[in-house]
Design a protein around this motif. Sequence first.
Motif, mmCIF file in Angstrom:
data_model
loop_
_atom_site.group_PDB
_atom_site.id
_atom_site.type_symbol
_atom_site.label_atom_id
_atom_site.label_comp_id
_atom_site.label_asym_id
_atom_site.label_seq_id
_atom_site.Cartn_x
_atom_site.Cartn_y
_atom_site.Cartn_z
ATOM 1 N N LEU A 80 0.839 -1.196 0.000
ATOM 2 C CA LEU A 80 0.000 0.000 0.000
ATOM 3 C C LEU A 80 0.884 1.259 0.000
ATOM 4 O O LEU A 80 0.606 2.231 -0.704
ATOM 5 C CB LEU A 80 -0.927 -0.018 1.220
ATOM 6 N N ILE A 81 1.942 1.203 0.773
ATOM 7 C CA ILE A 81 2.864 2.349 0.799
ATOM 8 C C ILE A 81 3.482 2.536 -0.593
ATOM 9 O O ILE A 81 3.544 3.661 -1.114
ATOM 10 C CB ILE A 81 3.946 2.133 1.884
ATOM 11 N N ALA A 82 3.884 1.434 -1.216
ATOM 12 C CA ALA A 82 4.471 1.534 -2.564
ATOM 13 C C ALA A 82 3.467 2.105 -3.556
ATOM 14 O O ALA A 82 3.830 2.903 -4.429
ATOM 15 C CB ALA A 82 4.946 0.152 -3.021
ATOM 16 N N ALA A 83 2.198 1.725 -3.406
ATOM 17 C CA ALA A 83 1.164 2.223 -4.339
ATOM 18 C C ALA A 83 1.106 3.749 -4.309
ATOM 19 O O ALA A 83 0.845 4.386 -5.337
ATOM 20 C CB ALA A 83 -0.201 1.618 -3.986
ATOM 21 N N HIS A 84 1.375 4.332 -3.150
ATOM 22 C CA HIS A 84 1.357 5.796 -3.074
ATOM 23 C C HIS A 84 2.414 6.428 -3.975
ATOM 24 O O HIS A 84 2.242 7.553 -4.439
ATOM 25 C CB HIS A 84 1.542 6.262 -1.624
ATOM 26 N N GLY A 85 3.491 5.691 -4.224
ATOM 27 C CA GLY A 85 4.520 6.221 -5.108
ATOM 28 C C GLY A 85 4.298 5.852 -6.565
ATOM 29 O O GLY A 85 4.878 6.471 -7.455
ATOM 30 N N GLU A 86 3.468 4.832 -6.791
ATOM 31 C CA GLU A 86 3.406 4.257 -8.150
ATOM 32 C C GLU A 86 2.083 4.478 -8.881
ATOM 33 O O GLU A 86 2.045 4.430 -10.109
ATOM 34 C CB GLU A 86 3.666 2.739 -8.064
ATOM 35 N N VAL A 87 1.002 4.656 -8.163
ATOM 36 C CA VAL A 87 -0.305 4.766 -8.820
ATOM 37 C C VAL A 87 -0.693 6.247 -8.889
ATOM 38 O O VAL A 87 -1.029 6.857 -7.869
ATOM 39 C CB VAL A 87 -1.385 3.961 -8.061
ATOM 40 N N ASP A 88 -0.630 6.800 -10.101
ATOM 41 C CA ASP A 88 -0.890 8.246 -10.248
ATOM 42 C C ASP A 88 -2.275 8.640 -9.748
ATOM 43 O O ASP A 88 -2.462 9.733 -9.226
ATOM 44 C CB ASP A 88 -0.801 8.656 -11.727
ATOM 45 N N LYS A 89 -3.253 7.758 -9.962
ATOM 46 C CA LYS A 89 -4.625 8.123 -9.594
ATOM 47 C C LYS A 89 -4.867 8.072 -8.076
ATOM 48 O O LYS A 89 -5.889 8.547 -7.605
ATOM 49 C CB LYS A 89 -5.624 7.211 -10.308
ATOM 50 N N LEU A 90 -3.962 7.443 -7.356
ATOM 51 C CA LEU A 90 -4.099 7.418 -5.895
ATOM 52 C C LEU A 90 -3.643 8.778 -5.367
ATOM 53 O O LEU A 90 -2.478 9.163 -5.529
ATOM 54 C CB LEU A 90 -3.259 6.284 -5.305
ATOM 55 N N MET A 91 -4.553 9.497 -4.762
ATOM 56 C CA MET A 91 -4.279 10.884 -4.373
ATOM 57 C C MET A 91 -3.297 10.951 -3.197
ATOM 58 O O MET A 91 -3.296 10.075 -2.330
ATOM 59 C CB MET A 91 -5.581 11.598 -4.009
ATOM 60 N N PRO A 92 -2.496 12.003 -3.154
ATOM 61 C CA PRO A 92 -1.460 12.134 -2.119
ATOM 62 C C PRO A 92 -2.033 12.599 -0.785
ATOM 63 O O PRO A 92 -1.785 13.720 -0.326
ATOM 64 C CB PRO A 92 -0.510 13.188 -2.714
ATOM 65 N N PHE A 93 -2.813 11.747 -0.198
ATOM 66 C CA PHE A 93 -3.474 12.091 1.065
ATOM 67 C C PHE A 93 -3.619 10.819 1.881
ATOM 68 O O PHE A 93 -4.024 9.792 1.356
ATOM 69 C CB PHE A 93 -4.865 12.686 0.775
ATOM 70 N N LEU A 94 -3.298 10.903 3.167
ATOM 71 C CA LEU A 94 -3.450 9.729 4.032
ATOM 72 C C LEU A 94 -4.026 10.143 5.376
ATOM 73 O O LEU A 94 -3.440 10.949 6.091
ATOM 74 C CB LEU A 94 -2.082 9.050 4.243
ATOM 75 N N HIS A 95 -5.196 9.563 5.680
ATOM 76 C CA HIS A 95 -5.793 9.766 6.997
ATOM 77 C C HIS A 95 -5.375 8.583 7.865
ATOM 78 O O HIS A 95 -5.827 7.464 7.646
ATOM 79 C CB HIS A 95 -7.318 9.831 6.864
ATOM 80 N N LEU A 96 -4.489 8.837 8.808
ATOM 81 C CA LEU A 96 -3.956 7.750 9.638
ATOM 82 C C LEU A 96 -4.053 8.137 11.114
ATOM 83 O O LEU A 96 -3.150 8.759 11.674
ATOM 84 C CB LEU A 96 -2.498 7.474 9.233
ATOM 85 N N PRO A 97 -5.165 7.764 11.754
ATOM 86 C CA PRO A 97 -5.367 8.146 13.157
ATOM 87 C C PRO A 97 -4.266 7.615 14.059
ATOM 88 O O PRO A 97 -3.809 6.489 13.890
ATOM 89 C CB PRO A 97 -6.710 7.493 13.507
ATOM 90 N N VAL A 98 -3.859 8.445 15.019
ATOM 91 C CA VAL A 98 -2.877 8.010 16.011
ATOM 92 C C VAL A 98 -3.491 8.024 17.406
ATOM 93 O O VAL A 98 -3.115 7.248 18.261
ATOM 94 C CB VAL A 98 -1.601 8.884 15.932
ATOM 95 N N GLN A 99 -4.429 8.934 17.620
ATOM 96 C CA GLN A 99 -5.219 9.073 18.869
ATOM 97 C C GLN A 99 -4.475 9.755 20.007
ATOM 98 O O GLN A 99 -5.058 10.569 20.715
ATOM 99 C CB GLN A 99 -5.791 7.730 19.368
ATOM 100 N N ALA A 100 -3.205 9.396 20.233
ATOM 101 C CA ALA A 100 -2.455 10.017 21.333
ATOM 102 C C ALA A 100 -0.969 9.908 21.049
ATOM 103 O O ALA A 100 -0.547 9.052 20.263
ATOM 104 C CB ALA A 100 -2.789 9.330 22.653
ATOM 105 N N GLY A 101 -0.202 10.761 21.700
ATOM 106 C CA GLY A 101 1.232 10.811 21.429
ATOM 107 C C GLY A 101 2.085 10.282 22.560
ATOM 108 O O GLY A 101 3.251 10.640 22.677
ATOM 109 N N ASN A 102 1.493 9.400 23.380
ATOM 110 C CA ASN A 102 2.232 8.853 24.524
ATOM 111 C C ASN A 102 2.022 7.340 24.583
ATOM 112 O O ASN A 102 0.877 6.866 24.501
ATOM 113 C CB ASN A 102 1.720 9.518 25.815
ATOM 114 N N ASP A 103 3.114 6.594 24.732
ATOM 115 C CA ASP A 103 3.019 5.129 24.640
ATOM 116 C C ASP A 103 2.199 4.490 25.764
ATOM 117 O O ASP A 103 1.523 3.494 25.544
ATOM 118 C CB ASP A 103 4.423 4.502 24.606
#
Length: 444
Positions: free
Chosen positions: A249-272
Amino acid sequence: MSTPTPPRTFHVKSFGCQMNVYDGERMAELLAAQGMTAADARDEADLVVLNTCHIREKATEKVYSDIGRLRRDDGTSPLIAVAGCVAQAEGEEIMARAPAVKVVVGPQAYHRLPDMVAQAAAGKRATETDMPAEAKFAALPKRRRSGPSAFLTVQEGCDKFCTYCVVPYTRGAEISRPFADLVEEAKLLAAGGAREITLLGQNVNAWEGEDDKGRAVGLDGLIRALATDPDLARIRYTTSHPNDMTEGLIAAHGEVDKLMPFLHLPVQAGNDRVLRAMNRSHTVESYLKVLERVRAARPDIALSGDFIVGFPGETQQEFEDTLRLVDAVGYAQAFSFKYSARPGTPAATMPDHVPAAVMDERLRLLQDALNRDQHAFNAASVGRTCDVLVERRGRHEGQWLGKSPWLQSVHFTGEAQIGDLVRVELVEAGPNSLAGKVLAKVAA
Ligand code: 5AD
Ligand code: SF4
């Protein structure tokens, strides 16, 4: 007296996430296929479907105030159906609390809505909250018309069980819709006017299937297949879990022109420690590693996320780690929420709930930081040339509104039509949108 039986007009109102928007559209198509007519305003509808959200307490309570407001000045009310995640979570209890509701239908059972409405119109209340995984989609009418940007649910449910979240209970276990069905639905949407498709799922990047040659594929395989449709110009997907960002999926971001350069990736919090208590099964470091790899594949990618402040036990220092993470990432946009205790979830019974005033203050600080970064991202886009997919008219005469590849709202004036891809230069940035100058219409 109440409305005509059986109802002839309907209005579907969806709350919450994009999957609800998709479900709402499909319910509307289903009712239209029965010969009913869509009414723009709910005051004019014989049947009102409230397609509800259960994710936070506020969203749930909204259903009940909305039901109250459906009562008309002349004392009549429409036939009311409650669909969506509140229907799934509360079932018949909704009718006990709000007797005006005659139909309660969960998100996996809404293909049965017409039958249930007929039953209710005949005087018998109907409830359906079964969770059969596959039956629904096969029973829905085929897609016909679409706006320029369409949603396509490819995956439903969640097996992750984050400790604050109701989704695994309301939407059930993860299921992936079959590859062939999705390729067909995407084709129909494109033929019906869609230029952009956003693939939806609670854990969309956990989608898996078998392609037309019988090979096991992940979401990137589906994206690559959809990208071959010449009628489709853009593909997006949401919402993803950090642990399901595969190499492919990460590679597709570099290879598929129609895949838009946007990623919604929730993290929720910044502390382990907080992430562990949330059962997120990733760390701050592993999350940042994923972003690093995605950025290496697609350097201009715009990042988005979800955040919860005030998870039970979250200290001020732990919250400040979230601010540090935000500073480190530089999100193009993001959603942030105060923790809301949901009955039946593990976090609801954890100790040390954070006082409301503290949550308010943390949310304010976080949103200040996120707004600052969103504005900075927009400002840094000025001078860029990009394609804008025109979605609707703007407020001013001759003005059009659309989206940049990075999901920014762009307004411009000039010759265009809804559904056009127009090449624009981004000339001015505001906090929530950009102004563009038209350079050319892009050939289809
Ligand atoms: N309280 C606050 N926010 C929540 N979310 C999910 N459950 C809760 C909750 N109980 C947020 C998460 C998720 C988004 C869809 O909603 O950030 O990613
Ligand atoms: Fe909820 Fe976590 Fe599943 Fe997202 S991954 S739907 S937050 S349980």
